[in-house]
Design a protein around this motif. Sequence first.
Motif, mmCIF file in Angstrom:
data_model
loop_
_atom_site.group_PDB
_atom_site.id
_atom_site.type_symbol
_atom_site.label_atom_id
_atom_site.label_comp_id
_atom_site.label_asym_id
_atom_site.label_seq_id
_atom_site.Cartn_x
_atom_site.Cartn_y
_atom_site.Cartn_z
ATOM 1 N N ASP A 13 11.752 -0.107 2.510
ATOM 2 C CA ASP A 13 12.439 0.725 3.505
ATOM 3 C C ASP A 13 11.429 1.542 4.314
ATOM 4 O O ASP A 13 11.499 1.608 5.552
ATOM 5 N N ALA A 14 10.457 2.156 3.607
ATOM 6 C CA ALA A 14 9.431 2.940 4.297
ATOM 7 C C ALA A 14 8.568 2.053 5.190
ATOM 8 O O ALA A 14 8.161 2.451 6.286
ATOM 9 N N TYR A 15 8.333 0.827 4.696
ATOM 10 C CA TYR A 15 7.519 -0.129 5.455
ATOM 11 C C TYR A 15 8.187 -0.492 6.780
ATOM 12 O O TYR A 15 7.546 -0.494 7.841
ATOM 13 N N TYR A 16 9.484 -0.767 6.750
ATOM 14 C CA TYR A 16 10.184 -1.130 7.982
ATOM 15 C C TYR A 16 10.310 0.067 8.937
ATOM 16 O O TYR A 16 10.247 -0.104 10.165
ATOM 17 N N LYS A 17 10.466 1.265 8.373
ATOM 18 C CA LYS A 17 10.496 2.453 9.238
ATOM 19 C C LYS A 17 9.142 2.658 9.909
ATOM 20 O O LYS A 17 9.070 3.008 11.095
ATOM 21 N N LEU A 18 8.062 2.410 9.138
ATOM 22 C CA LEU A 18 6.721 2.547 9.697
ATOM 23 C C LEU A 18 6.476 1.483 10.764
ATOM 24 O O LEU A 18 5.882 1.774 11.815
ATOM 25 N N GLN A 19 6.961 0.285 10.510
ATOM 26 C CA GLN A 19 6.848 -0.786 11.512
ATOM 27 C C GLN A 19 7.462 -0.353 12.836
ATOM 28 O O GLN A 19 6.863 -0.509 13.908
ATOM 29 N N GLN A 20 8.678 0.182 12.774
ATOM 30 C CA GLN A 20 9.380 0.585 13.984
ATOM 31 C C GLN A 20 8.637 1.709 14.692
ATOM 32 O O GLN A 20 8.504 1.710 15.928
ATOM 33 N N LYS A 21 8.121 2.658 13.912
ATOM 34 C CA LYS A 21 7.395 3.793 14.487
ATOM 35 C C LYS A 21 6.129 3.316 15.195
ATOM 36 O O LYS A 21 5.834 3.735 16.330
ATOM 37 N N HIS A 35 16.004 -0.205 -17.955
ATOM 38 C CA HIS A 35 15.524 0.970 -17.218
ATOM 39 C C HIS A 35 14.251 0.683 -16.432
ATOM 40 O O HIS A 35 14.168 0.949 -15.222
ATOM 41 N N ASP A 36 13.239 0.126 -17.104
ATOM 42 C CA ASP A 36 11.952 -0.086 -16.446
ATOM 43 C C ASP A 36 12.054 -1.122 -15.328
ATOM 44 O O ASP A 36 11.425 -0.988 -14.270
ATOM 45 N N ASP A 37 12.863 -2.148 -15.563
ATOM 46 C CA ASP A 37 13.051 -3.184 -14.549
ATOM 47 C C ASP A 37 13.701 -2.588 -13.293
ATOM 48 O O ASP A 37 13.288 -2.867 -12.166
ATOM 49 N N ILE A 38 14.697 -1.750 -13.489
ATOM 50 C CA ILE A 38 15.378 -1.122 -12.353
ATOM 51 C C ILE A 38 14.450 -0.148 -11.642
ATOM 52 O O ILE A 38 14.433 -0.070 -10.399
ATOM 53 N N ALA A 39 13.629 0.591 -12.409
ATOM 54 C CA ALA A 39 12.687 1.522 -11.787
ATOM 55 C C ALA A 39 11.754 0.786 -10.829
ATOM 56 O O ALA A 39 11.480 1.259 -9.718
ATOM 57 N N ALA A 40 11.286 -0.399 -11.267
ATOM 58 C CA ALA A 40 10.400 -1.197 -10.401
ATOM 59 C C ALA A 40 11.136 -1.655 -9.147
ATOM 60 O O ALA A 40 10.569 -1.652 -8.040
ATOM 61 N N LYS A 41 12.398 -2.028 -9.306
ATOM 62 C CA LYS A 41 13.183 -2.476 -8.154
ATOM 63 C C LYS A 41 13.417 -1.319 -7.169
ATOM 64 O O LYS A 41 13.364 -1.505 -5.946
ATOM 65 N N VAL A 42 13.705 -0.142 -7.713
ATOM 66 C CA VAL A 42 13.939 1.016 -6.842
ATOM 67 C C VAL A 42 12.679 1.357 -6.056
ATOM 68 O O VAL A 42 12.724 1.611 -4.841
ATOM 69 N N LYS A 43 11.526 1.336 -6.732
ATOM 70 C CA LYS A 43 10.263 1.607 -6.041
ATOM 71 C C LYS A 43 10.010 0.581 -4.943
ATOM 72 O O LYS A 43 9.575 0.923 -3.839
ATOM 73 N N SER A 57 0.809 -1.218 0.000
ATOM 74 C CA SER A 57 0.000 0.000 0.000
ATOM 75 C C SER A 57 0.843 1.270 0.000
ATOM 76 O O SER A 57 0.326 2.376 -0.152
ATOM 77 N N LEU A 58 2.151 1.129 0.183
ATOM 78 C CA LEU A 58 3.047 2.287 0.230
ATOM 79 C C LEU A 58 3.523 2.607 -1.184
ATOM 80 O O LEU A 58 4.266 1.835 -1.792
ATOM 81 N N GLN A 59 3.087 3.707 -1.738
ATOM 82 C CA GLN A 59 3.424 4.087 -3.099
ATOM 83 C C GLN A 59 4.666 4.986 -3.096
ATOM 84 O O GLN A 59 4.672 6.048 -2.483
ATOM 85 N N GLU A 60 5.719 4.560 -3.780
ATOM 86 C CA GLU A 60 6.957 5.318 -3.842
ATOM 87 C C GLU A 60 7.286 5.648 -5.295
ATOM 88 O O GLU A 60 6.784 5.013 -6.229
ATOM 89 N N THR A 61 8.153 6.618 -5.507
ATOM 90 C CA THR A 61 8.572 7.016 -6.856
ATOM 91 C C THR A 61 10.060 6.717 -7.033
ATOM 92 O O THR A 61 10.808 6.567 -6.063
ATOM 93 N N ALA A 62 10.471 6.656 -8.300
ATOM 94 C CA ALA A 62 11.883 6.409 -8.618
ATOM 95 C C ALA A 62 12.349 7.487 -9.585
ATOM 96 O O ALA A 62 11.893 7.545 -10.732
ATOM 97 N N SER A 63 13.283 8.340 -9.136
ATOM 98 C CA SER A 63 13.827 9.389 -10.004
ATOM 99 C C SER A 63 14.887 8.803 -10.921
ATOM 100 O O SER A 63 15.403 7.701 -10.688
ATOM 101 N N GLU A 64 15.228 9.544 -11.966
ATOM 102 C CA GLU A 64 16.260 9.074 -12.897
ATOM 103 C C GLU A 64 17.606 8.919 -12.184
ATOM 104 O O GLU A 64 18.383 8.012 -12.489
ATOM 105 N N SER A 65 17.874 9.807 -11.235
ATOM 106 C CA SER A 65 19.143 9.695 -10.502
ATOM 107 C C SER A 65 19.143 8.441 -9.634
ATOM 108 O O SER A 65 20.178 7.775 -9.481
#
Length: 623
Positions: free
Chosen positions: A382-390, A368-376, A242-250
């Motif tokens: 990462d956000a999920y585990y931070k939310l878990q801890q919080k 490119h697209d495969d890596i974008a999916a992996k980055v997201k 449910s956590l939606q993240e974005t992947a920049s070109e950098s």
Amino acid sequence: MMDNLRAASNHVVLKIILGLICLSFILTGVGNYLIGGNGDYAAKVNGQEISRAQLERAFSSERSRQQQQLGDQFSQLASNPAYLQQVRQQALSQLIDERLLDQYAKDLGLAISDAQIKQAIFSQPAFQTNGKFDNAKYLGIINNMGFSADQYAEALRKQLTTQQLVASVTGTDFMLTSETDALAALVSQERLVREATINVSALSAKQTVSDEEVKNYYEQNKNNFMTPEQFRVSYIKLDAASLQETASESDIQSWYDQHQADYTQPQRSRFSIIQTKTEADAQSVLDALKKGGDFAALAKQKSADPISARNGGDMGWLEPDTTPDELKNAGLTQKGQLSGVIKSSVGFIVARLDDVQAQQVKPLSAVHDDIAAKVKQEKAVDAYYKLQQKVSDAASNDNESLAGAEEAAGVKAVETGWFSHDTPPAELNFKPVEQAIFNGGLVGENGAPGSNSDIITVDGDRAFVLRISAHKPEAVKPLSEVTAQITDMLKTEKAQKEAKAQAEKLMADLKAGKGDEAMKAANLSFSAQKTLTRNGQDAITQSAFTMPLPEKDKPGYAVSEDGQGNVVLVALDQVRSGSMPDGQKKAMIQGVTQNNAQIAFEALLSNLRKEGKIKYGAAAQAQ
């Protein structure tokens, strides 16, 4: 012989039996050739040692197999040291059985030829590409297993020899034609019966039950009238999806730079070899090649390695990880370059470098697209585990409710309805969650509120925090709540006793020749005749097939019950032989012989254990 062994491996009983042998082969590999004894052994079988290392490898593999088979249940079982010791003993027992069978096969002089080993390797699908044997694939697989070609061939010879022993033991059982016909006639037998049903429900309506009888039954059977422990649970669910993240070109470029090895095919080399047993033979081959001899023709004619020789010496494409050290160190750098005579673990070889493919790296645009999916995905995790801890910290700091955890999670807690151990709600149907609810740790003492749970992770990408909002302990239902139920039960019991007594009296009258008058007085009559076979699983069919054969023109009688609890008087008029299709008869014979074969094999193993000298070492009990 190999065709016979492959056919035997499809035999149902042999699949069960060979499972033991194959498992042991997989677990131990060629341990006898790789591992020496150091005094700390698991067992000695007729003087032959099973080492600690072999047992540890077998135990680890059996543990992994059970973990995959049992899933979440395994974690609970594995927390018991006695269970793990049992698994360890099972693994050791399998190793001992395999060793006993191997020794017995040698005593009988059973053997597998080199040609059979070669055929077994060539026909193995794991070593094939597009249906054809692939030498590079073969060498890569066995190298990853830690085997040389000789070691793998020896281990395979050992396995096939044991299979040959199994086939010789289990393939000898048979049935005579007369035995088959007699068994088929018995199995297909038909029984012609008539039935008279005494309606228990009708009799039950006429019964009376006193308050005293109800009370006595209740007092004697309170455990049958329990209200199960019940729970209401409030919970917060966290879901990484449910956590939606974005992947920049950098971000994408950085990930690509850090994981470029994942998109790189290393340099590959293609070699051809000719293997000989002596250095002189290798030198002779090298001299012939230097004079212009055809490498492929010489390989087929001279090479002692049947696998590469079949392909004119070609070993296929090899990457650095799958290239034997002898070829790596041969100093071959140019296409077509010949080596000198190379000493190897299998004799001597002459090698030629046939081709080289340079390292290739996929460009970022291609992935490119495969890596974008992996980055997201990585960002979401990462956000999920931070939310878990919080959320975990908030639930711990405010242990009197889920209010703090709700604020941290940004969602409201959900509360379930009442449920018991047997009826958990679907949204909480995860083993770790159920264990947290039902193990008693979250329930307050003497009705006091309980505490919040820790973070409970399920399936890797979801987690729960929960508390038991209400709890009802197991309790006996009050008499007033079950009086009607007990009354109906007692009426039914009385009606069944009356019906059975009536049926027994009618049966006696029928056997005495007074049946028509007695049946009429009871307002009963027999149904039309019907045919029963042994396929029936109901109580009436089972009763009919336990009755003795009736006398000529005189039926036999028995008392039974139907599926509704009614008492049934059964009249057996005739027993006759049925017919069995040839296919069914063949399957029956196969089932009997398979069962006999399994018994014979188990008897062989039992006798080998009884006659063998088995000594257990310290490693057998080690944890």
